[in-house]
Write an enzyme that holds these catalytic residues in place. Sequence first.
Site, PDB file in Angstrom:
ATOM      1  N   TYR A 170      -1.562   0.067  10.294  1.00 20.48           N
ATOM      2  CA  TYR A 170      -1.564  -0.353   8.891  1.00 20.48           C
ATOM      3  C   TYR A 170      -0.287   0.083   8.187  1.00 20.48           C
ATOM      4  CZ  TYR A 170      -3.343  -1.234   4.177  1.00 20.48           C
ATOM      5  OH  TYR A 170      -3.507  -1.706   2.883  1.00 20.48           O
ATOM      6  N   SER A 189       0.844  -1.200   0.000  1.00 19.34           N
ATOM      7  CA  SER A 189       0.000   0.000   0.000  1.00 19.34           C
ATOM      8  C   SER A 189       0.877   1.247   0.000  1.00 19.34           C
ATOM      9  CB  SER A 189      -0.886   0.010   1.252  1.00 19.34           C
ATOM     10  OG  SER A 189      -1.493   1.270   1.443  1.00 19.34           O
TER      11      SER A 189
END
Length: 239
Positions: free
Chosen positions: A158, A145
């Site tokens: 995250y 990501s």
Amino acid sequence: MTDKLLEGRVALVTGASRGIGRAVALDLAAKGAHVIATARTQGGLEELDDAIRAAGGQATLVPLDLMQSDGIEKLAGIVKERWQKLDILVANAGVLGELTPASHVSAKTWNSVFGINVIAPARLIRAFEPLLMASDAGRAVFLTSGAARNRKPYWAPYAASKAALDALVESWAKEHMSSALRINLFNPGPTRTAMRAKAFPGEDPMTLPAPEAVAPAISALCLPSSKRHAEWVSFPDET
């Protein structure tokens, strides 16, 4: 009609019951691969299987919680016994965790996010490297990501987990500079998924690419003809 560029090849896709994982599983199957689809959701896997078979493809469904202590290792044993190799690994499964100040993140959330986003991929590498090496053109793709590099406030679990994943995969890839195995990270960017909707609830999902638009770029890294290795590939790919 899709060319069967992956005829006779075996592909494992984690998190395959929805979103990008589902789209990748469908695309790999359409290209001729036998897809081993894993996810926690039995119903989602069954719907995927119906779609793959309706299009003339083949799949093996494996309901699997990647946090299970020995599930990944048992799956590797089954794949070895049945196919003696693994041609393609797409490690797509991931969790967002909580968007909250770092000081508010519970130990349970840290364990869950790192368990799925980092430890599970590490276990996949350990369990499946011998089977990927048994392929004449093993390919491994790990979904990362932009949060791994563009670290925003409130995204600590995250972002940290994806940064750790990048380090893990890049290090492993560099161990295979002289082998036939090709290993890459893939950043899909903003995509119309449930995780994206959770992270950005006010965003219009129809302004984002669908998972089906992203999947072929991932499949391209899985082709025997692909020479890309140890790269951080973003969608859309400008190279």
